[in-house]
Design a protein around this motif. Structure first.
Motif, short mmCIF file in Angstrom:
data_model
loop_
_atom_site.label_atom_id
_atom_site.label_comp_id
_atom_site.label_asym_id
_atom_site.label_seq_id
_atom_site.Cartn_x
_atom_site.Cartn_y
_atom_site.Cartn_z
N GLN A 1 62.23 71.83 53.39
CA GLN A 1 62.42 73.09 54.32
C GLN A 1 63.25 72.70 55.35
OE1 GLN A 1 58.67 74.71 54.46
NE2 GLN A 1 58.93 76.00 52.85
N VAL A 2 62.66 71.73 55.86
CA VAL A 2 63.03 71.34 57.49
C VAL A 2 64.56 70.93 57.19
CG1 VAL A 2 62.83 69.65 59.30
CG2 VAL A 2 60.83 71.05 58.56
N PHE A 3 64.74 70.13 56.27
CA PHE A 3 66.10 69.47 55.94
C PHE A 3 66.93 70.26 55.08
CE2 PHE A 3 63.37 66.05 57.59
CZ PHE A 3 64.18 65.85 58.83
N ARG A 4 66.50 71.53 54.69
CA ARG A 4 67.43 72.27 53.95
C ARG A 4 67.76 71.80 52.71
NH1 ARG A 4 68.87 72.24 58.85
NH2 ARG A 4 69.53 74.02 60.33
N LEU B 1 60.44 78.06 60.78
CA LEU B 1 60.05 76.59 60.54
C LEU B 1 59.69 76.07 61.89
CD1 LEU B 1 62.43 75.12 57.77
CD2 LEU B 1 59.84 75.59 57.72
N LEU C 1 57.73 60.45 66.82
CA LEU C 1 58.84 60.52 65.62
C LEU C 1 60.08 60.81 66.35
CD1 LEU C 1 59.51 60.23 62.68
CD2 LEU C 1 58.67 62.46 62.35
N GLU D 1 75.05 65.26 58.14
CA GLU D 1 74.29 64.87 59.24
C GLU D 1 72.95 64.72 58.75
OE1 GLU D 1 76.45 67.19 59.40
OE2 GLU D 1 77.68 66.92 61.06
N ILE D 2 72.41 65.44 57.85
CA ILE D 2 70.94 65.50 57.30
C ILE D 2 70.83 64.27 56.63
CG2 ILE D 2 69.36 66.38 55.75
CD1 ILE D 2 70.34 69.02 57.35
N LEU E 1 75.50 71.16 57.34
CA LEU E 1 74.86 70.01 57.98
C LEU E 1 74.53 68.64 57.04
CD1 LEU E 1 72.71 71.62 60.54
CD2 LEU E 1 74.83 70.45 61.17
N LEU F 1 60.12 57.02 57.65
CA LEU F 1 59.30 57.25 58.79
C LEU F 1 58.84 58.70 58.90
CD1 LEU F 1 60.52 54.96 61.66
CD2 LEU F 1 58.76 54.62 59.82
N ILE F 2 59.67 59.71 58.77
CA ILE F 2 59.78 61.01 58.79
C ILE F 2 58.68 61.73 57.59
CG2 ILE F 2 60.76 63.27 58.57
CD1 ILE F 2 63.22 62.23 59.74
N TYR G 1 69.36 56.78 57.71
CA TYR G 1 69.70 55.61 58.63
C TYR G 1 68.34 54.73 58.68
CZ TYR G 1 69.66 53.64 63.50
OH TYR G 1 69.78 52.73 64.43
N TYR H 1 75.87 58.37 66.51
CA TYR H 1 77.09 59.04 67.20
C TYR H 1 77.45 58.16 68.38
CZ TYR H 1 76.02 62.46 63.63
OH TYR H 1 75.88 63.03 62.31
N LYS I 1 72.76 61.55 57.02
CA LYS I 1 72.59 60.26 58.12
C LYS I 1 71.37 59.97 58.62
CE LYS I 1 77.42 60.26 59.41
NZ LYS I 1 78.27 60.61 60.51
N VAL I 2 70.34 61.04 58.91
CA VAL I 2 69.16 60.91 59.64
C VAL I 2 68.31 60.43 58.63
CG1 VAL I 2 67.13 62.43 60.27
CG2 VAL I 2 69.47 62.83 61.30
N LEU J 1 64.51 55.73 58.68
CA LEU J 1 64.20 57.02 59.50
C LEU J 1 63.41 57.84 58.55
CD1 LEU J 1 63.63 58.40 62.09
CD2 LEU J 1 66.11 59.22 61.94
#
Lengths: 331, 331
Positions: free
Chosen positions: A118-121, B71, B94, A74-75, A71, A97-98, A81, B106, A77-78, A94
């Motif tokens: 951890q969350v975003f590996r 997680l 969030l 995708e990660i 991913l 903000l996270i 963004y 997307y 991009k998140v 984004l």
């Protein structure tokens, strides 16, 4: 399986993420990013003003650079963004903000970044140089003092010689960052804004002892261009002298680009009074100068506006990574 | 290993996420949430107005409910975090901002939610009932017509009888949602706002044929309390009659709470003209009524303000999940 060599990249901002991305692609090293926390501009500055947390922009870029696995795209991009509209959202990343939310949710900024990793590996570690949000204080040759890193990007303040940067208030190095520096096999400083992204890291208490006691090879990557409001008319040697002065340790290696920068790009930069950093470096017994092509491929046809040009000229992370990988092997 | 039975929960909002969380904890079923997309209030409404995307709030709640693994807590915190300050940020979740960004990144909303499900390691599927953002149109007994789901939460519009809800414009069911309904072993509708969260799902083209052709047991969970601006004075049978009318299929099972609601909570609700749904249901050969204690444990000492009280009274997801799990086994 042998442990991967530990490479620590110190800086913040795009230069650091370029090197991290290149090293990640090689897959040969255990990567740690250490990031200055004096940023006060843009989306980061707005969040910093409103929430009072550790500035998040450079941390976000490094996290995105170290995203990996299925991913990865995708990660990235998140995290990268940017809202192009929305009342109060426009201009915010984004990822910023996270990280702001995580700083609110967890008591320590270090813990917040650990959870994000951890969350975003994230494959590696991202540490702030300190957990205290600091302001950069810049003293100019004419006696002027300015507070706030974002002022270092203001061309109206350009052309002046910076005689000193400090941070305010005093801050202690983040323990995990110190440990990474001490146990690294190789440490890379730069590329990146000398006074805004690189040297602020050296100003926290505990940085210099950590660097001095580290057995790691210490590598400095010289910028491609001068920055009118920071390093106007500074040669490569002048850059290096500042690094030595602030780090209190000589780099073992200095990496400098000797490939030709396309004329159309030089012209665009010249309009902003920014010019190639003149390479007047000489290898010594303490410091080896490595020259080569470290330029990212630039499509000149894309250079239509001055603004675009500036963001097109970059170090090539893969080319730098290949040299670093050889250096760490030959250690 | 035998495949897990497929359970589809249809609704949106808190009721749906409570059931999902309960079922997830049991770990016995393959879970799918199908969510109405007519929400137009709060953070979701602001984002919908500014970006024009599919409303995100209910999708976010279901994603958070299905977070799992090491997680789980961190991911729930990220998705559910609400900004308490920040110009333009205050009041936004969030998770809503993340879904908005993904809808921008997307091309299809379905793809955006799929990416969110992967990035945040969701154990199950979350689908919008349709990929088209629709508005809810409500017709009242006095001939008034109002457009916008958020108006169904306005107590000033309370006490009136709703004679019909419609969606505008017409919309086709999301293909993956239709497929899930057709191949489910058990389908749960509710609990949740009857006219705002449950029935809007039935109004997309293709929903009724999918439900009618499905071999799944069809379960309806009756709300605990009437909602002054939606279901004032409606008994359990009146709720069920509406479900049958809109679904064009009788539920096989109706689940209704018969446990005592603490008096202090009833008093707080009564101030908002909201009362327990009177259970006048009778089991028939087509529809079995299951009564039991489905109330979440409520600490009465916590009930200090009316506002707090409302959010304290909930179905207990685990208790509902246990009944559902038995039903799906006995299928």
């Amino acid at each position: 399986m042998a442990k991967k060599p530990k490479v620590v990249v110190i800086g913040g901002g795009t230069g650091t993420s370029v090197v991290l991305t290149g090293l990640k692609a090689l897959g040969k090293n255990d990567l740690t990013a250490i990031v200055a926390v004096s940023d006060s501009g843009g989306s980061t500055g707005r969040l910093r003003d409103e929430f009072g947390f550790l500035p998040v922009g450079d941390l976000r870029q490094c996290l995105a650079a170290l995203a990996h696995g299925e991913l990865e795209q995708e990660i990235r991009k998140v995290l990268l963004y940017r809202f192009a509209k929305g009342s109060g959202l426009k201009g915010h990343n984004l990822g910023n903000l996270i990280l702001t939310a995580l700083e609110d949710l967890y008591a320590s900024p270090g813990k917040a970044i650990e959870v994000a990793s951890q969350v975003f590996r994230i494959n590696g570690q991202v540490y702030p140089i300190t957990e205290k949000a600091v302001q950069l204080v810049t003293e100019y040759a004419d006696g002027t003092v300015r507070i706030g890193e974002h002022l270092l990007d203001d061309p109206k303040l350009g052309g002046q010689k910076i005689i000193r940067v400090k941070i305010s208030p005093h801050a202690q190095i983040y323990q995990q960052a110190a440990k990474s520096i001490k146990t690294a096999d190789l440490i890379v400083l730069g590329p990146g804004d000398l006074y805004a992204s690189l040297l602020p890291n050296t100003l926290v208490r505990g940085f210099k002892p950590a660097l001095q006691s580290s057995k790691a090879k210490f590598v400095y990557v010289v910028n491609l261009m001068t920055h009118y409001s920071q390093t106007h008319e500074m040669t490569a040697q002048a850059h290096l002298d500042e690094v030595v002065k602030y780090c209190q340790r000589r780099p073992d290696i200095v990496i400098v680009n000797d490939n030709h920068i396309p004329k159309s790009i030089l012209q665009a930069y010249a309009k902003q009074k920014e010019y190639p950093v003149i390479d007047d470096l000489v290898s010594t017994k303490d410091t080896e100068v490595i020259r080569g092509d470290f330029l990212s491929a630039v499509k000149v046809s894309q250079v239509k506006h001055d603004q675009v040009a500036r963001s097109l000229l970059r170090h090539d992370g893969k080319k730098i990574a290949r040299v670093i990988s050889q250096l760490v092997k030959g250690k």
